[in-house]
Design a protein around this motif. Structure first.
Motif, PDB file in Angstrom:
ATOM      1  N   LYS A   1       0.802  -1.152   0.041  1.00 21.97           N
ATOM      2  CA  LYS A   1      -0.168  -0.234   0.275  1.00 21.97           C
ATOM      3  C   LYS A   1       0.788   1.390   0.043  1.00 21.97           C
ATOM      4  O   LYS A   1       0.289   2.380  -0.057  1.00 21.97           O
ATOM      5  CB  LYS A   1      -0.951  -0.027   1.160  1.00 21.97           C
TER       6      LYS A   1
ATOM      7  N   SER B   1      -6.915   4.707   0.805  1.00 23.89           N
ATOM      8  CA  SER B   1      -7.731   3.671   1.165  1.00 23.89           C
ATOM      9  C   SER B   1      -6.928   2.615   1.799  1.00 23.89           C
ATOM     10  O   SER B   1      -7.672   1.670   2.337  1.00 23.89           O
ATOM     11  CB  SER B   1      -8.568   3.084  -0.053  1.00 23.89           C
ATOM     12  N   ARG B   2      -5.502   2.616   2.047  1.00 26.15           N
ATOM     13  CA  ARG B   2      -4.651   1.550   2.286  1.00 26.15           C
ATOM     14  C   ARG B   2      -4.741   0.148   1.515  1.00 26.15           C
ATOM     15  O   ARG B   2      -4.385  -0.671   1.765  1.00 26.15           O
ATOM     16  CB  ARG B   2      -5.134   1.090   3.752  1.00 26.15           C
ATOM     17  N   ASN B   3      -5.386   0.480   0.301  1.00 27.37           N
ATOM     18  CA  ASN B   3      -5.352  -0.645  -1.028  1.00 27.37           C
ATOM     19  C   ASN B   3      -4.069  -0.542  -1.495  1.00 27.37           C
ATOM     20  O   ASN B   3      -3.422   0.700  -1.679  1.00 27.37           O
ATOM     21  CB  ASN B   3      -6.435  -0.534  -1.907  1.00 27.37           C
TER      22      ASN B   3
ATOM     23  N   ASP C   1      -6.619   3.017  -8.101  1.00 24.20           N
ATOM     24  CA  ASP C   1      -7.127   2.360  -7.212  1.00 24.20           C
ATOM     25  C   ASP C   1      -8.606   1.578  -7.428  1.00 24.20           C
ATOM     26  O   ASP C   1      -9.563   2.055  -7.410  1.00 24.20           O
ATOM     27  CB  ASP C   1      -7.521   3.087  -5.774  1.00 24.20           C
TER      28      ASP C   1
ATOM     29  N   TYR D   1      -9.951  -0.979  -6.416  1.00 26.85           N
ATOM     30  CA  TYR D   1     -10.870  -1.487  -5.467  1.00 26.85           C
ATOM     31  C   TYR D   1     -12.097  -0.508  -4.901  1.00 26.85           C
ATOM     32  O   TYR D   1     -13.183  -0.651  -4.771  1.00 26.85           O
ATOM     33  CB  TYR D   1     -10.126  -2.111  -4.239  1.00 26.85           C
ATOM     34  N   ARG D   2     -11.355   0.821  -5.065  1.00 29.10           N
ATOM     35  CA  ARG D   2     -12.212   1.821  -4.714  1.00 29.10           C
ATOM     36  C   ARG D   2     -12.893   2.823  -6.139  1.00 29.10           C
ATOM     37  O   ARG D   2     -13.541   3.689  -5.968  1.00 29.10           O
ATOM     38  CB  ARG D   2     -11.683   2.921  -3.758  1.00 29.10           C
TER      39      ARG D   2
END
Length: 553
Positions: free
Chosen positions: A322, A341-343, A360, A362-363
């Motif tokens: 991350k 987002s810590r992704n 990102d 994932y977001r």
């Protein structure tokens, strides 16, 4: 409707709602009746300044608090950089530093007045003057560039004249050699015909003598057969040949002549500074016979995905973590940035202003780091952003997949505004395969290059999104199928793409023609690619976590 919120209602005490409160706390921004003053002052956790409501500071039109809907925002939270109401002090903003919103308001108004005065009295006229100068300069372009065109045409005519002279000279030499060849054959033919005639005469003479039975003729006969058995020498002619020389395009261009680079500069206080967007014709740089490994940087990732140059001396990296890391060429870690987002980020790029951008998926966001703060730049619905590059115009190009994994497209953004979508060719067929890796880059011609792993090809479209070509690999000794990963372009508009499975880099020209491989420098699973302003190549190796700087031109 609650009468407290009616436009016709009178002001009330914020604690007990008694109408027309005579007192006001200037620090807490609350209205107070006389009975509630003591209760308010009993809160020793905050400083207070209670005075007559009529003596309070001038009333302003405050926005309503997003948390406490009925309360005006009369304070400004310095940490969160947002306006808040008095109740927020003891809420989620507890312990933060607060600024006087009235002072901010007054300072801003003063700043706006100064700006308006400068705009009206100075800047507007200056820009009008500059626009006028540009108009004059534009009007002279046809004449200036016309002279250049005339010079190039004249040089071409001179070359054509010299080539015609050379061609005609060699044609004359060919005609002369043909004449000599024909003369030699004619002489041989004449000699053979004469001997043939002599042979025929001998045959007639012999028959006549034999038929006459004349003893005297037969006794004086002398045979000529030995003379005829000795055949005349054969004329052998070695035909001339034309040894053509292969045209060396690079040398041809150099011999013909070249244009000096067009240099666009900005001038400030007598100092001329080169602009990043300067248009120039870069000098031709030949490829090295053997690329050279300059340096190696250990990044510490488990798996290394991408690299992108911040400058010729600093490079951003991202991988299975991350945290995005900035290194110098000595391998020193200069900065670490954790994703908001810590992704794990999918890809990174650096804008013309030097801001770091990352995707990102994932977001469903594209994010940018400005002033040490990560901001959400783009949020998608139904699509996931994958790979990103920054263009010469300052736009962002983003490859993205639909949520169902069935579609892929390239979208151009100016800031957070969508400007262009590239998805289908002229026949309505998808330009790109669905899903999988699709690194992206733009070359100096503004063509858009996508390394389409799923289609085993590099897909090139022009600035308008029209397909130019597909490159599907080159016949060679490579053992595995061509699956392109990272992709980048250099000052020559050459395309470099990582062939991870074969541990090499393919170099193509701007029209998709294969030039050569980079398969030395002990490359191991090359993945992400980028080049600096000096055309040094930086290769991110997937498993080794190393970034290798390679000189190839």
């Amino acid at each position: 409707m609650d009468p407290r919120f009616s436009a016709q209602d009178v002001l009330r005490c914020d604690l007990c709602e008694i109408p027309v409160p005579p007192m006001y706390c200037d620090f807490c921004y609350v209205r107070l009746c006389k009975a509630c003053v003591g209760e308010h002052l009993s809160d020793l956790s905050k400083e207070h300044k209670v005075e007559s409501f009529k003596q309070r500071r001038s009333t302003q039109n405050f926005s309503k608090c997003s948390t406490h809907k009925s309360k005006p925002c009369e304070l400004h939270c310095a940490k969160c950089d947002i306006p808040v109401c008095s109740l927020c002090i003891s809420g989620k903003h507890k312990g933060h530093t607060f600024l006087d919103i009235i002072q901010i308001f007054n300072d801003k108004k003063e700043e706006m007045k100064n700006d308006l005065q400068e705009l009206e009295k100075c800047l507007h006229s200056k820009y009008e003057g500059i626009a006028s100068e540009i108009g004059v300069e534009k009007s002279g372009l046809d004449g200036q560039y016309g002279k250049l065109t005339t010079a190039v045409i004249k040089q071409g005519e001179d070359w054509h004249r010299e080539i015609n002279i050379t061609v005609n000279k060699q044609k004359s030499e060919i005609d002369e050699m043909k004449t000599k060849h024909l003369a030699a054959l004619n002489k041989q033919e004449k000699d053979i015909k004469q001997i043939t005639s002599n042979v025929k005469q001998s045959i007639l003479d012999l028959k006549k003598i034999l038929d006459s039975n004349d003893v005297s003729l037969i006794s004086v006969y002398i045979s000529r057969n030995a003379e005829f058995r000795s055949l005349p020498p054969k004329v052998n002619v070695s035909l001339p040949s034309f040894s053509h020389k292969k045209i060396n395009t690079e040398q041809l261009h150099q011999m013909f002549g070249s244009l000096s680079a067009l240099s666009i500069t900005t001038e400030k206080h007598g100092h001329t500074m080169k602009t990043p967007e300067a248009v120039s014709c870069p000098p031709v740089k030949p490829l090295l016979d053997e690329p050279k490994l300059i340096t190696t940087i250990d990044t510490g990732y488990k798996y290394l995905y991408s690299d992108t140059c911040l400058s010729d001396e600093e490079i951003w990296t991202c991988g299975e973590d991350k945290i995005m890391k900035l290194y110098n060429l000595q391998g020193k870690l200069l900065k670490s940035i954790k994703t908001k987002s810590r992704n794990i980020p999918r890809d990174i790029a650096v804008t013309r202003r030097g801001d770091l951008v990352y995707t990102d998926p994932y977001r469903r966001t594209v994010n940018i780091m400005k002033n040490r703060q990560i901001q959400e730049l783009i949020r998608l619905q139904g699509w996931k952003p994958d790979y990103v590059c920054s263009t010469s115009s300052g736009d962002l190009l983003v490859t993205m997949n639909s949520d169902d994994g069935e579609q892929t497209k390239v979208v151009r953004y100016s800031g957070s505004t969508e400007k262009q979508t590239i998805q289908f060719d002229s026949e309505g067929k998808p330009l790109y395969s669905s899903h999988y890796f699709k690194y992206i880059s733009e070359n100096r011609n503004l063509d858009i290059c996508v390394a389409d792993y799923g289609a085993s090809s590099v897909v090139m479209v022009n600035e308008a999104g029209k397909l130019r070509f597909r490159y599907t690999g080159h016949p060679s000794t490579t053992k595995e199928t061509f699956y392109p990963y990272g992709i980048t372009t250099d000052s020559q508009s050459q395309i470099l793409t990582a062939d991870c499975d074969n541990d090499c880099i393919h170099i193509l020209d701007q029209d998709g023609q294969f030039l050569r491989y980079i398969d030395s420098c002990d490359l191991q699973l090359p993945w992400g690619l980028c080049v600096d302003t000096r055309d040094n190549l930086f290769v991110a190796e997937f498993f080794s976590d190393k970034v290798k700087k390679i000189k190839y031109m």
